[in-house]
Design a protein around this motif. Structure first.
Motif, PDB file in Angstrom:
ATOM      1  N   PHE A   1     -10.491   1.916   2.775  1.00 30.30           N
ATOM      2  CA  PHE A   1     -10.599   1.548   2.096  1.00 30.30           C
ATOM      3  C   PHE A   1     -11.099   0.112   2.124  1.00 30.30           C
ATOM      4  O   PHE A   1     -12.548   0.054   2.094  1.00 30.30           O
ATOM      5  CB  PHE A   1      -9.887   1.785   1.153  1.00 30.30           C
ATOM      6  N   TRP A   2     -10.276  -1.500   2.863  1.00 30.68           N
ATOM      7  CA  TRP A   2     -10.404  -1.979   2.487  1.00 30.68           C
ATOM      8  C   TRP A   2     -11.272  -2.258   4.189  1.00 30.68           C
ATOM      9  O   TRP A   2     -12.594  -3.806   3.587  1.00 30.68           O
ATOM     10  CB  TRP A   2      -9.284  -3.323   2.559  1.00 30.68           C
ATOM     11  N   GLN A   3     -11.675  -1.386   4.716  1.00 34.92           N
ATOM     12  CA  GLN A   3     -12.485  -2.065   5.953  1.00 34.92           C
ATOM     13  C   GLN A   3     -14.533  -2.428   5.352  1.00 34.92           C
ATOM     14  O   GLN A   3     -14.769  -2.966   5.505  1.00 34.92           O
ATOM     15  CB  GLN A   3     -12.045  -1.490   6.879  1.00 34.92           C
ATOM     16  N   TRP A   4     -14.296  -1.022   3.990  1.00 37.51           N
ATOM     17  CA  TRP A   4     -15.372  -0.479   3.649  1.00 37.51           C
ATOM     18  C   TRP A   4     -15.886  -1.970   3.222  1.00 37.51           C
ATOM     19  O   TRP A   4     -16.759  -2.940   2.531  1.00 37.51           O
ATOM     20  CB  TRP A   4     -15.683   0.566   3.679  1.00 37.51           C
ATOM     21  N   LEU A   5     -15.230  -2.089   2.341  1.00 38.19           N
ATOM     22  CA  LEU A   5     -15.137  -3.181   1.126  1.00 38.19           C
ATOM     23  C   LEU A   5     -15.613  -4.710   1.609  1.00 38.19           C
ATOM     24  O   LEU A   5     -16.775  -5.255   1.294  1.00 38.19           O
ATOM     25  CB  LEU A   5     -14.071  -2.883   0.207  1.00 38.19           C
TER      26      LEU A   5
ATOM     27  N   SER B   1       0.880  -0.990   0.140  1.00 41.87           N
ATOM     28  CA  SER B   1       0.206  -0.577   0.011  1.00 41.87           C
ATOM     29  C   SER B   1       1.328   1.026   0.547  1.00 41.87           C
ATOM     30  O   SER B   1       1.844   1.451   0.644  1.00 41.87           O
ATOM     31  CB  SER B   1      -1.064   0.128   1.287  1.00 41.87           C
ATOM     32  N   ALA B   2       0.487   2.164  -0.535  1.00 37.88           N
ATOM     33  CA  ALA B   2       1.004   3.311  -0.574  1.00 37.88           C
ATOM     34  C   ALA B   2       1.179   4.283   0.664  1.00 37.88           C
ATOM     35  O   ALA B   2       2.051   5.247   0.984  1.00 37.88           O
ATOM     36  CB  ALA B   2       0.735   3.943  -2.115  1.00 37.88           C
ATOM     37  N   ASP B   3      -0.417   4.155   0.739  1.00 36.20           N
ATOM     38  CA  ASP B   3      -0.581   4.619   2.182  1.00 36.20           C
ATOM     39  C   ASP B   3      -2.084   3.622   3.067  1.00 36.20           C
ATOM     40  O   ASP B   3      -2.940   3.109   3.033  1.00 36.20           O
ATOM     41  CB  ASP B   3      -1.797   5.859   1.876  1.00 36.20           C
ATOM     42  N   PRO B   4      -1.163   2.985   4.279  1.00 35.24           N
ATOM     43  CA  PRO B   4      -1.553   1.557   4.705  1.00 35.24           C
ATOM     44  C   PRO B   4      -2.578   2.320   5.211  1.00 35.24           C
ATOM     45  O   PRO B   4      -3.899   1.897   5.567  1.00 35.24           O
ATOM     46  CB  PRO B   4      -0.829   1.519   5.034  1.00 35.24           C
ATOM     47  N   PRO B   5      -3.054   3.661   6.072  1.00 40.32           N
ATOM     48  CA  PRO B   5      -4.152   3.562   7.074  1.00 40.32           C
ATOM     49  C   PRO B   5      -5.022   4.176   6.337  1.00 40.32           C
ATOM     50  O   PRO B   5      -6.384   3.640   5.711  1.00 40.32           O
ATOM     51  CB  PRO B   5      -3.566   4.940   7.879  1.00 40.32           C
ATOM     52  N   ARG B   6      -4.747   5.059   4.916  1.00 41.59           N
ATOM     53  CA  ARG B   6      -5.790   4.802   3.814  1.00 41.59           C
ATOM     54  C   ARG B   6      -6.991   4.197   3.722  1.00 41.59           C
ATOM     55  O   ARG B   6      -8.087   3.589   3.268  1.00 41.59           O
ATOM     56  CB  ARG B   6      -5.464   6.168   2.807  1.00 41.59           C
TER      57      ARG B   6
ATOM     58  N   GLY C   1     -19.329   3.530  -4.385  1.00 37.21           N
ATOM     59  CA  GLY C   1     -18.576   3.313  -3.141  1.00 37.21           C
ATOM     60  C   GLY C   1     -17.346   3.786  -3.565  1.00 37.21           C
ATOM     61  O   GLY C   1     -16.670   4.100  -2.275  1.00 37.21           O
ATOM     62  N   ILE C   2     -16.617   2.782  -4.504  1.00 34.86           N
ATOM     63  CA  ILE C   2     -15.403   2.510  -4.325  1.00 34.86           C
ATOM     64  C   ILE C   2     -14.480   3.560  -4.689  1.00 34.86           C
ATOM     65  O   ILE C   2     -13.494   4.064  -4.347  1.00 34.86           O
ATOM     66  CB  ILE C   2     -14.888   0.792  -5.582  1.00 34.86           C
ATOM     67  N   ALA C   3     -15.156   4.574  -5.584  1.00 35.20           N
ATOM     68  CA  ALA C   3     -15.062   5.823  -6.156  1.00 35.20           C
ATOM     69  C   ALA C   3     -15.227   6.444  -4.921  1.00 35.20           C
ATOM     70  O   ALA C   3     -13.794   7.866  -4.777  1.00 35.20           O
ATOM     71  CB  ALA C   3     -15.594   6.293  -7.595  1.00 35.20           C
ATOM     72  N   ASP C   4     -16.130   6.844  -4.493  1.00 37.91           N
ATOM     73  CA  ASP C   4     -15.723   7.707  -3.497  1.00 37.91           C
ATOM     74  C   ASP C   4     -14.800   7.348  -2.837  1.00 37.91           C
ATOM     75  O   ASP C   4     -14.434   8.656  -1.941  1.00 37.91           O
ATOM     76  CB  ASP C   4     -16.875   8.050  -2.936  1.00 37.91           C
ATOM     77  N   ARG C   5     -14.041   6.726  -1.976  1.00 40.87           N
ATOM     78  CA  ARG C   5     -13.259   6.002  -1.499  1.00 40.87           C
ATOM     79  C   ARG C   5     -11.975   6.222  -1.710  1.00 40.87           C
ATOM     80  O   ARG C   5     -10.647   5.728  -1.131  1.00 40.87           O
ATOM     81  CB  ARG C   5     -13.333   4.335  -0.774  1.00 40.87           C
ATOM     82  N   GLY C   6     -11.566   6.536  -2.932  1.00 38.77           N
ATOM     83  CA  GLY C   6     -10.387   6.928  -3.905  1.00 38.77           C
ATOM     84  C   GLY C   6      -9.839   5.522  -4.432  1.00 38.77           C
ATOM     85  O   GLY C   6      -8.992   5.599  -5.351  1.00 38.77           O
TER      86      GLY C   6
ATOM     87  N   PHE D   1     -11.644  -3.426 -10.681  1.00 42.42           N
ATOM     88  CA  PHE D   1     -11.393  -2.115  -9.753  1.00 42.42           C
ATOM     89  C   PHE D   1     -10.182  -2.028  -9.443  1.00 42.42           C
ATOM     90  O   PHE D   1      -9.353  -3.124  -9.329  1.00 42.42           O
ATOM     91  CB  PHE D   1     -12.209  -2.150  -8.748  1.00 42.42           C
ATOM     92  N   ALA D   2      -9.444  -1.159  -8.449  1.00 42.60           N
ATOM     93  CA  ALA D   2      -8.202  -0.287  -8.258  1.00 42.60           C
ATOM     94  C   ALA D   2      -8.369   0.044  -7.051  1.00 42.60           C
ATOM     95  O   ALA D   2      -8.825   0.894  -6.794  1.00 42.60           O
ATOM     96  CB  ALA D   2      -7.683   0.139  -9.390  1.00 42.60           C
ATOM     97  N   ASP D   3      -7.612  -0.066  -5.601  1.00 41.21           N
ATOM     98  CA  ASP D   3      -8.035   0.450  -4.461  1.00 41.21           C
ATOM     99  C   ASP D   3      -7.152   1.459  -4.696  1.00 41.21           C
ATOM    100  O   ASP D   3      -6.660   1.554  -6.158  1.00 41.21           O
ATOM    101  CB  ASP D   3      -7.393  -0.364  -3.069  1.00 41.21           C
ATOM    102  N   PRO D   4      -7.157   2.315  -3.440  1.00 36.34           N
ATOM    103  CA  PRO D   4      -6.709   3.854  -3.845  1.00 36.34           C
ATOM    104  C   PRO D   4      -4.963   3.642  -4.663  1.00 36.34           C
ATOM    105  O   PRO D   4      -4.352   4.075  -4.349  1.00 36.34           O
ATOM    106  CB  PRO D   4      -6.296   4.085  -2.698  1.00 36.34           C
ATOM    107  N   SER D   5      -4.388   2.532  -4.151  1.00 35.67           N
ATOM    108  CA  SER D   5      -2.890   2.163  -4.490  1.00 35.67           C
ATOM    109  C   SER D   5      -2.632   1.707  -5.367  1.00 35.67           C
ATOM    110  O   SER D   5      -1.281   1.120  -6.183  1.00 35.67           O
ATOM    111  CB  SER D   5      -1.951   1.283  -3.010  1.00 35.67           C
TER     112      SER D   5
END
Length: 190
Positions: free
Chosen positions: A90-94, A81-86, A152-157, A173-177
């Motif tokens: 994201f993954w918690q919601w998903l 991950s480029a930003d683990p807390p972010r 929801g995925i897009a709203d979360r980055g 899809f791709a996650d924020p990283s």
């Protein structure tokens, strides 16, 4: 929506899949030319399928998702991950998995508290172009709205990917990283 598969590219899915099955004590689901699937059933916890799909060339990229096995058990799915807390949020919601307190790296676990940790580890280098050779799949449940999930995925980055592979029963899809994952259609009759 729930976490269903870990998908691994392999030039020889049967040999690779059987080796993982022997190491983890999982159960064969599918054994055919195109791929090999085996199920990890955690008593009182999640079921995760390890899906080995045939690809023509041996993967050469360093994997961004690694399976961490300890004493014959799948202890963690280590996702760069480029930003683990972010990305944790994201993954918690998903996945609806819950944060693990006291973990050395940000991580999530099935609500039962059993099974592997989804650990968000700092990336060693930015994600290169090209598809991850190992990725995660989630499955919609009946009543889930695929377009609302995509929004929801897009709203979360995250973002939807369009590979032009035709009409498939899943969306990419791709996650924020930038890590790819798939959202599969709900099972018929569920």
């Amino acid at each position: 929506m729930y976490f269903e598969n870990v998908v691994l590219d392999a030039t020889d899915p049967q040999t690779t899949g059987r080796a993982w099955e022997a190491e983890l004590g999982t159960e064969t689901l599918t054994d055919e030319e195109a791929g090999f699937e085996t199920r990890l059933s955690v008593p009182g916890g999640p079921e995760l399928d390890l899906c080995f799909q045939r690809v023509p060339d041996e993967p050469t990229e360093r994997p961004r998702l690694r399976l961490d096995v300890r004493a014959g058990e799948l202890a963690a799915l280590r996702l760069e991950s480029a930003d683990p807390p972010r990305d944790l949020a994201f993954w918690q919601w998903l996945t609806a998995w819950e944060p693990v307190a006291g973990s050395e790296v940000p991580g999530l676990q099935h609500p039962s508290g059993r099974g592997p940790l989804l650990a968000l580890v700092p990336e060693e280098e930015p994600k290169p172009e090209g598809k991850n050779r190992t990725h995660l799949d989630l499955r919609l449940e009946s009543g889930d709205d695929a377009d609302a999930v995509a929004a929801g995925i897009a709203d979360r980055g995250g973002r939807e990917l369009h590979f032009g592979w035709g009409d498939l029963p899943w969306r990419h899809f791709a996650d924020p990283s930038g890590n790819e994952f798939c959202v599969l259609a709900a099972r018929k009759g569920s």
